[in-house]
Design a protein around this motif. Structure first.
Motif, PDB file in Angstrom:
ATOM      1  N   UNK A 153      33.944  35.997  45.961  1.00 44.66           N
ATOM      2  CA  UNK A 153      34.234  37.231  45.237  1.00 44.66           C
ATOM      3  C   UNK A 153      35.016  38.180  46.134  1.00 44.66           C
ATOM      4  N   UNK A 154      36.184  38.608  45.662  1.00 45.10           N
ATOM      5  CA  UNK A 154      37.021  39.516  46.431  1.00 45.10           C
ATOM      6  C   UNK A 154      37.356  40.764  45.616  1.00 45.10           C
ATOM      7  N   UNK A 155      37.537  41.873  46.342  1.00 51.07           N
ATOM      8  CA  UNK A 155      37.798  43.162  45.729  1.00 51.07           C
ATOM      9  C   UNK A 155      39.193  43.655  46.093  1.00 51.07           C
ATOM     10  N   UNK A 156      39.817  44.350  45.139  1.00 48.11           N
ATOM     11  CA  UNK A 156      41.114  44.994  45.361  1.00 48.11           C
ATOM     12  C   UNK A 156      41.064  46.392  44.752  1.00 48.11           C
ATOM     13  N   UNK A 165      37.134  40.071  41.331  1.00 41.89           N
ATOM     14  CA  UNK A 165      37.400  38.773  40.713  1.00 41.89           C
ATOM     15  C   UNK A 165      36.621  37.708  41.462  1.00 41.89           C
ATOM     16  N   UNK A 166      36.215  36.673  40.746  1.00 40.50           N
ATOM     17  CA  UNK A 166      35.446  35.568  41.327  1.00 40.50           C
ATOM     18  C   UNK A 166      36.329  34.326  41.340  1.00 40.50           C
ATOM     19  N   UNK A 167      36.442  33.695  42.504  1.00 40.10           N
ATOM     20  CA  UNK A 167      37.360  32.580  42.729  1.00 40.10           C
ATOM     21  C   UNK A 167      36.581  31.281  42.980  1.00 40.10           C
ATOM     22  N   UNK A 168      36.611  30.337  42.046  1.00 45.24           N
ATOM     23  CA  UNK A 168      35.919  29.055  42.267  1.00 45.24           C
ATOM     24  C   UNK A 168      36.697  28.199  43.261  1.00 45.24           C
ATOM     25  N   UNK A 169      36.003  27.345  44.008  1.00 46.87           N
ATOM     26  CA  UNK A 169      36.665  26.496  45.000  1.00 46.87           C
ATOM     27  C   UNK A 169      35.941  25.164  45.152  1.00 46.87           C
ATOM     28  N   UNK A 214      41.004  28.541  42.376  1.00 43.61           N
ATOM     29  CA  UNK A 214      41.714  29.176  41.263  1.00 43.61           C
ATOM     30  C   UNK A 214      41.656  30.686  41.392  1.00 43.61           C
ATOM     31  N   UNK A 215      42.765  31.325  41.039  1.00 42.42           N
ATOM     32  CA  UNK A 215      42.775  32.761  40.795  1.00 42.42           C
ATOM     33  C   UNK A 215      42.369  32.944  39.336  1.00 42.42           C
ATOM     34  N   UNK A 216      41.271  33.628  39.073  1.00 37.23           N
ATOM     35  CA  UNK A 216      40.811  33.763  37.688  1.00 37.23           C
ATOM     36  C   UNK A 216      41.722  34.654  36.862  1.00 37.23           C
TER      37      UNK A 216
END
Length: 362
Positions: A153-156, A165-169, A214-216
């Motif tokens: 999970x990253x913040x901007x 946004x939450x990024x699956x990997x 992925x970028x959600x």
């Protein structure tokens, strides 16, 4: 230009991803905006990755990227364990990726990242505007049957509003894996504020020759909470030492002799991975529990209820996945002899063996 609301897929990127404790905790905390809180240890994370071919992406094309940021407290990924992250620097070789990221609130600029492997030696370098910024060296092995999956999970920040946004990997880490050194090469660049302390203390790390993520599609607004409050003195770099040997204090120059380790920093309840933040309550989501008609006005906050945006003082920071509690950073191995010509202006920290196999990021 790509629509920033559309998701994007990347497969089989070569990824070096790890975290450390910073030399200047106050400078790191100052980079976190109001509404987010850095961890008490001010842990910093970095992901350097390369996508070799256009066919590995759904729309980005081939590119390279480095992002660096601050690990957060109280904003975990969906697993409730992996902490979220605030991107402070984001350097990509692709105009298309830069424009897409900027539209999503990322601090994206043009630059280049390279990852070169010769035998078991890996060197990853990041530059921007033709100026070398970061060089990381590691010893790497081969992939096996291990596969790591999860979400970051990253913040901007866009138009003055925090977004999440939450990024699956899915990642295939190598074994063995060991960071040998990390250098911040330009003391005049703002990214220098994130340089590691001496001796280098690592939270987690891995190298994976195949990482997919992925970028959600879309971004989720994040409710503001308590502004970040810097605490803890600044520091500088030194050489790493064997476990149990003296370590340098946070407040000293690059030429200072190391001091005894800080027991608080080495407490097992301290350090954990740097993947995105814990999920905070969505103000748009209805309360799953209906209010009791006999209770006070549901619109009024219950004075006995804790503020959901405030961390429970009795609860430790989120720990490594599966552990439930943070893992301590540990001093590294004895470094090789000093390299001639390397001084405080080139912030270089020989490193300890890092924990491997933790999540990759986007």
């Amino acid at each position: 230009m790509l629509d920033p609301a559309e998701p994007q897929l990347v497969v089989d990127s070569r990824t070096l991803h790890f975290s450390w404790l910073p030399a200047d905790p106050d400078a790191v905390a100052a980079l976190v905006p109001a509404g987010l809180r850095p961890r008490s240890d001010r842990q910093v994370f970095m992901n350097q990755y390369v996508v070799e071919d256009d066919a590995q992406t759904s729309g980005f094309g081939a590119y390279s990227l480095t992002y660096v940021g601050v690990t957060l407290s109280g904003a975990d990924a969906p697993d409730g364990v992996t902490p979220g992250g605030w991107w402070t620097h984001y350097v990509t070789s692709s105009h298309r990726v830069r424009d897409y990221a900027v539209a999503r609130g990322a601090p994206a600029v043009l630059g280049r990242t390279t990852i070169a492997i010769r035998g078991d030696s890996l060197v990853a370098e990041t530059e921007a505007d033709g100026v070398a910024l970061i060089r990381a060296r590691a010893r790497v092995g081969h992939t096996g049957h291990a596969v790591r999956t999860g979400h970051n999970r990253y913040f901007t920040l866009r138009d003055g509003k925090l977004l999440s946004a939450v990024y699956p990997f899915v990642a295939e880490p190598v074994t063995p894996f060991e960071i040998e050194s990390v250098e911040f090469l330009d003391p005049t660049h703002p990214i220098y504020a994130l340089r590691p302390e001496n001796p280098l203390l690592i939270g987690w790390g891995f190298y994976a020759p195949r990482t997919s993520f992925a970028y959600p599609g879309g971004l989720t607004p994040y409710p503001a909470s308590t502004p970040a409050a810097p605490d803890g003195p600044g520091a500088h770099r030194v050489e790493s030492t064997r476990p149990g040997a003296p370590e340098s204090p946070r407040q000293r120059s690059a030429t200072s002799a190391p001091a005894r380790p800080d027991p608080a920093r080495l407490d097992p309840a301290r350090l954990d991975p740097v993947s995105p933040d814990p999920v905070s309550p969505d103000p748009a989501s209805p309360d799953p529990v209906s209010p009791d008609p006999a209770s006070p006005d549901p619109a009024s906050p219950d004075p006995a209820s804790p503020d959901p945006a405030s961390p429970d003082p009795a609860s430790p920071d989120p720990g490594l996945p599966g552990s439930g509690v943070p893992e301590p950073a540990r001093p590294g191995r004895v470094p090789p002899p000093p390299v001639p010509g390397v001084g405080p202006e080139n912030h270089q920290v020989p490193f300890r063996r890092a924990r491997s196999g933790l999540p990759s990021g986007s």
